[in-house]
Structure formats: C-alpha cells, structure tokens
Write a protein that holds these residues in place. Structure first.
Motif, PDB file in Angstrom:
ATOM      1  N   ARG A 195       0.811  -1.222   0.000  1.00 34.53           N
ATOM      2  CA  ARG A 195       0.000   0.000   0.000  1.00 34.53           C
ATOM      3  C   ARG A 195       0.842   1.270   0.000  1.00 34.53           C
ATOM      4  O   ARG A 195       0.342   2.351  -0.337  1.00 34.53           O
ATOM      5  CB  ARG A 195      -0.965   0.009   1.184  1.00 34.53           C
ATOM      6  CG  ARG A 195      -0.329   0.194   2.542  1.00 34.53           C
ATOM      7  CD  ARG A 195      -1.378   0.426   3.616  1.00 34.53           C
ATOM      8  NE  ARG A 195      -2.359  -0.644   3.635  1.00 34.53           N
ATOM      9  CZ  ARG A 195      -3.326  -0.749   4.535  1.00 34.53           C
ATOM     10  NH1 ARG A 195      -3.438   0.151   5.490  1.00 34.53           N
ATOM     11  NH2 ARG A 195      -4.180  -1.740   4.489  1.00 34.53           N
ATOM     12  N   GLU A 254      -0.293  -3.926   4.246  1.00 37.59           N
ATOM     13  CA  GLU A 254       0.568  -3.136   5.116  1.00 37.59           C
ATOM     14  C   GLU A 254       1.763  -3.996   5.515  1.00 37.59           C
ATOM     15  O   GLU A 254       1.591  -5.092   6.060  1.00 37.59           O
ATOM     16  CB  GLU A 254      -0.190  -2.680   6.362  1.00 37.59           C
ATOM     17  CG  GLU A 254       0.641  -1.835   7.315  1.00 37.59           C
ATOM     18  CD  GLU A 254      -0.100  -1.448   8.572  1.00 37.59           C
ATOM     19  OE1 GLU A 254       0.548  -0.874   9.477  1.00 37.59           O
ATOM     20  OE2 GLU A 254      -1.318  -1.728   8.669  1.00 37.59           O
ATOM     21  N   SER A 263      -4.051  -6.293   5.807  1.00 37.91           N
ATOM     22  CA  SER A 263      -4.428  -5.932   4.443  1.00 37.91           C
ATOM     23  C   SER A 263      -5.868  -5.434   4.424  1.00 37.91           C
ATOM     24  O   SER A 263      -6.645  -5.692   5.350  1.00 37.91           O
ATOM     25  CB  SER A 263      -4.285  -7.130   3.497  1.00 37.91           C
ATOM     26  OG  SER A 263      -5.227  -8.143   3.837  1.00 37.91           O
ATOM     27  N   ALA A 267      -4.570  -4.138  -0.693  1.00 42.22           N
ATOM     28  CA  ALA A 267      -3.463  -3.289  -0.250  1.00 42.22           C
ATOM     29  C   ALA A 267      -2.895  -3.883   1.040  1.00 42.22           C
ATOM     30  O   ALA A 267      -3.617  -4.036   2.029  1.00 42.22           O
ATOM     31  CB  ALA A 267      -3.946  -1.866  -0.023  1.00 42.22           C
TER      32      ALA A 267
END
Length: 299
Positions: A239, A276, A286, A274
């Motif tokens: 992300r 993390e 996510s 996305a």
C-alpha cells in the motif's frame, strides 16, 4: 430396625455411570495424543507446507501451520530445527539476507511414502534471486486465504502443472500464468477461481492491461467438465507504493471507451488488496476493495 430393600442402596454402595455424560466427561474419555505423536504430526504439516509453496520463511510457515497459536513462530522454529537436523529441510540464505526453508530429497521421499506427491526444492532461483519479494508476498497472501478456508495454488505449483484443471489452457487463454489461484470448494455447481497478480516491480501500462484482460474472461471454464471457471482478478500490492493509481490508469486506457455499465461490471471483477508491511517484509495486515470502489474515491 427395619431393613431397607437392596435396590434402595444401589448408588450408595456402587458408582453408577450417568446416562448422559457431560461434555467434560466425554472429553476426558478421549485418548490424548502423546507428545511424540504431536511432534510427528507437526513435522508432517511443516513438510507439506514447504512442498506446497517451494520455500518458506519461519513467519510464513508459522501462519500456514499454526494460524491460531499464540507462540506460532516458536513452534515453527522448533519443528523446523528438528527437520533441518534430520536432513528433511535445508535452510538457504534468501535475497533479504535471512533464511528460507527448502525441501530436501529426503523430505520429499518421506512425504511420498505417506501418499503426498512432492519433489525437492533445493534448486529454486526465487530464494536468493530478484523475484524473492514478489514470490514471498504472493505466497503470504495465498496462505492468508488458505487460513480462511480457501483452496489455493501458487506459482510454484502452477509452473509444475499441479492444479485440478488444465494449467496450459489457462496459459493459452491469458497468455501468461498468474501468480496464484484461489477458490472455495462447493458441493455443487462450478467453482469460481480468482486469478492472483502480485505487484512488486513497476509494470509497463501494456503489461497491466494484459493482466486486466483476465477480468474479461470471467465465466470461462478452466476444465473440460466445467467444474472450475474464471471468477475474477486480484491485485496484491504494497500500500505504500503507487500501484493502485497505475492500475486505475491502465484500466481507464483499456476500458475507457466502453459503456458505463460495462466498465463498472469489469472494474467490480477486480479486487485490490493493499498490504501493510514493515521491514523486513513482515505482513501486518491488508484491506480489500474493488477497482470500481477506488475509481469512485478518486484515488
């Protein structure tokens, strides 16, 4: 003194088992696994996990085998250490400078004797090569889906044609192999298979468009019996990087001249995951939205 009948004393002179034993009573009656049996079971699970994905670090191994355990990484380290000592796993230095576990010939033979098809993974270039980040992040996403109950195949298995459908047909239809495939088992009806693309290095717009065209194949059968069909496309990315915006731009280039309703339908077939991360390549969490959601937000 009047003598009591014998049946009145039943239960005082002998212990009678209850007609409906409590759950705790039934649980105590179940024989418990010995420590050695538990260790053997854990070793089997670890070997199968490494055989499934090709190579794993301790963090991915812990998530795959002990997803609910409080000290999962400690369990993974201890079990892996025994298997390395016995010659069934080998530690290799990976591209991040840490260690990844690979399956040895002895480990593969051990699994084969127990009915699990496997081959050694000692020569995989993705351990120390430039694709390590790409392969490891895709693997972790697939493990997360597997923990949720999904069936998954990663790039390692796809390259070896280890899937319940014709991988070559997938390659012909899409002109590339995805980084993974995910589906849920069903009692009846075709199973929708999501095609996973992991975004690490920056791709040219044409390459992103090639990936996005997979969304146009939704509904296409993946096997002759029609048990599996394309169900959607998933992009997995860090992300902190600008992948989402570039994918949106590629979608606008590819589908921008389509009618609005058709474009919305195609964009809703694309999931954006996305992730993390923190160093060194540690999965924190996510979030998932559709490509259409992102476009409406003006990302």
């Amino acid at each position: 003194m009047k003598q009591l009948p014998t049946e009145y004393l039943h239960g005082l002179l002998s212990k009678v088992a209850p007609a409906n034993p409590s759950p705790s009573h039934r649980a105590r009656a179940t024989p418990r696994r010995s420590g050695r049996e538990t260790a053997r079971l854990n070793e089997h699970k670890v070997l199968r996990a490494v055989a499934q994905f090709g190579h794993l670090r301790i963090s991915e191994l812990a998530r795959a085998v002990w997803p609910q355990a409080r000290y999962a990484e400690q369990l993974a380290r201890r079990t892996a250490a025994r298997l390395v000592a016995s010659g069934m796993l080998l530690e290799r230095r990976n591209a991040l400078g840490s260690r990844s576990l690979c399956l040895t010939r002895g480990g593969a033979a051990w699994l084969e004797l127990r009915g699990f098809e496997a081959q050694h993974t000692l020569d995989l270039s993705s351990v120390a090569g430039s694709t390590f980040f790409h392969r490891t992040l895709a693997t972790r996403y697939l493990i997360e889906r597997q923990v949720e109950g999904a069936q998954v195949v990663g790039e390692y298995q796809l390259l070896r044609r280890k899937a319940p459908f014709d991988v070559d047909a997938v390659l012909r239809a899409m002109r590339k192999l995805p980084d993974g495939m995910v589906w849920q088992r069903r009692a009846s009806g075709p199973m929708d298979v999501e095609l996973v693309e992991q975004e690490a290095a920056v791709k040219a717009r044409q390459e992103l468009e090639k990936c996005l065209r997979m969304a146009e194949l939704v509904g296409r059968p993946l096997d002759a019996r029609g048990l599996y069909r394309v169900g959607g496309l998933v992009f997995v990315y860090d992300r902190e990087l600008n992948h989402a915006r570039r994918i949106l731009m590629a979608a606008a280039s590819l589908w921008g001249d389509r009618p609005h309703a058709e474009r919305v339908t195609l964009e809703r077939r694309v999931k954006m995951v996305a992730v993390e991360l923190r160093d060194p390549l540690v999965w924190v969490g996510s979030s998932t939205v559709t490509l259409n959601d992102l476009r409406q937000r003006g990302v």
